[in-house]
Write an enzyme that holds these catalytic residues in place. Structure first.
Site, PDB file in Angstrom:
ATOM      1  CB  CYS A   1      -5.237  -1.460  -1.714  1.00 40.72           C
ATOM      2  SG  CYS A   1      -6.571  -0.723  -0.780  1.00 40.72           S
TER       3      CYS A   1
ATOM      4  CD  GLU B   1      -5.197  -5.967  -1.248  1.00 42.74           C
ATOM      5  OE1 GLU B   1      -4.681  -4.830  -1.209  1.00 42.74           O
ATOM      6  OE2 GLU B   1      -5.894  -6.410  -0.333  1.00 42.74           O
TER       7      GLU B   1
ATOM      8  CB  CYS C   1     -10.619  -2.785   0.476  1.00 44.39           C
ATOM      9  SG  CYS C   1     -10.155  -2.123  -1.137  1.00 44.39           S
TER      10      CYS C   1
ATOM     11  CB  CYS D   1      -8.542  -4.725  -3.702  1.00 44.61           C
ATOM     12  SG  CYS D   1      -7.446  -3.314  -3.433  1.00 44.61           S
TER      13      CYS D   1
ATOM     14  CG  ASN E   1      -0.381  -0.174   2.523  1.00 44.20           C
ATOM     15  OD1 ASN E   1       0.614  -0.854   2.682  1.00 44.20           O
ATOM     16  ND2 ASN E   1      -0.979   0.455   3.513  1.00 44.20           N
ATOM     17  CB  ILE E   2       1.690   3.681  -2.280  1.00 41.76           C
ATOM     18  CG1 ILE E   2       2.585   2.482  -2.629  1.00 41.76           C
ATOM     19  CG2 ILE E   2       2.469   4.992  -2.399  1.00 41.76           C
ATOM     20  CD1 ILE E   2       3.022   2.427  -4.080  1.00 41.76           C
ATOM     21  CD  GLU E   3      -1.497   4.845   4.515  1.00 38.45           C
ATOM     22  OE1 GLU E   3      -1.068   5.716   5.302  1.00 38.45           O
ATOM     23  OE2 GLU E   3      -2.208   3.882   4.881  1.00 38.45           O
TER      24      GLU E   3
HETATM   25  N1  THU Z   1      -5.193  -1.473   2.485  1.00 35.57           N
HETATM   26  C1  THU Z   1      -4.653  -2.273   1.521  1.00 35.57           C
HETATM   27  O1  THU Z   1      -3.530  -2.055   1.066  1.00 35.57           O
HETATM   28  N2  THU Z   1      -5.405  -3.299   1.075  1.00 35.57           N
HETATM   29  C2  THU Z   1      -6.657  -3.614   1.511  1.00 35.57           C
HETATM   30  O2  THU Z   1      -7.308  -4.470   0.935  1.00 35.57           O
HETATM   31  C3  THU Z   1      -7.197  -2.917   2.678  1.00 35.57           C
HETATM   32  C4  THU Z   1      -6.499  -1.658   3.064  1.00 35.57           C
HETATM   33  C5  THU Z   1      -4.406  -0.316   2.950  1.00 35.57           C
HETATM   34  C6  THU Z   1      -4.962   1.010   2.501  1.00 35.57           C
HETATM   35  C7  THU Z   1      -4.433   1.933   3.579  1.00 35.57           C
HETATM   36  O3  THU Z   1      -3.125   2.365   3.206  1.00 35.57           O
HETATM   37  C8  THU Z   1      -4.315   1.052   4.814  1.00 35.57           C
HETATM   38  O4  THU Z   1      -4.376  -0.280   4.356  1.00 35.57           O
HETATM   39  C9  THU Z   1      -5.415   1.280   5.829  1.00 35.57           C
HETATM   40  O5  THU Z   1      -6.679   1.181   5.258  1.00 35.57           O
END
Ligand code: THU
Length: 136
Positions: free
Chosen positions: A53, A55, A91, A94, A42-44
């Protein structure tokens, strides 16, 4: 490639997670039909909504490299510096992105360092909207 091996690659991918806002780190490993594995984390973002996310990073890496058919995906997640969650389900967004390229029988491998559990994409995203609806 065993489920354990793919999940271990997801654990490695999670090390690159950029999550300074949620402090929740996710890793994904997507196995292409070619045998190649595409990793994602994941990259925020400071403005939150551009966050992607793990995935989807893995899927988009694969598709952008010309691979569109996949055998399985493994996903792990947990708080930064904490033990992995026993299960980190993908999620809804994804799930929808996976459904664009993968059939309902597609295996989604979840787990941690010791446990693995496999669900089908069809179970995770029942009665989904796909290209079939657009062609009706
Ligand atoms: N996140 C994912 O990378 N994949 C998911 O399926 C659920 C959530 C990440 C997004 C965000 O950076 C962090 O988890 C919290 O939601």
């Amino acid at each position: 490639m065993t489920e354990r091996e793919l999940l271990n690659q997801a654990i490695d991918a999670r090390k690159n997670s950029y999550a300074p806002y949620s402090h929740f780190c996710v890793g994904a490993a997507l196995l292409g039909k070619s045998g190649k594995v595409y990793l994602g984390c994941n990259i925020e973002n400071a403005t939150y909504t551009p966050t992607v996310c793990a995935e989807r990073v893995a899927v988009f890496r694969a598709v952008s490299e010309g691979e569109r058919e996949f055998s399985a995906i493994a996903i792990v997640g947990g708080g930064e510096g904490e033990k992995l969650l026993a299960l980190c389900p993908p999620c809804g967004v994804c799930r929808q992105v996976l459904a664009e390229f993968c059939p309902p029988s597609f295996p989604v491998i979840l787990g941690d360092e010791t446990h693995t559990e496999t669900h089908t994409l069809g179970d995770l995203l029942a009665f989904s909207f796909t290209d079939k609806e657009l062609k009706k």
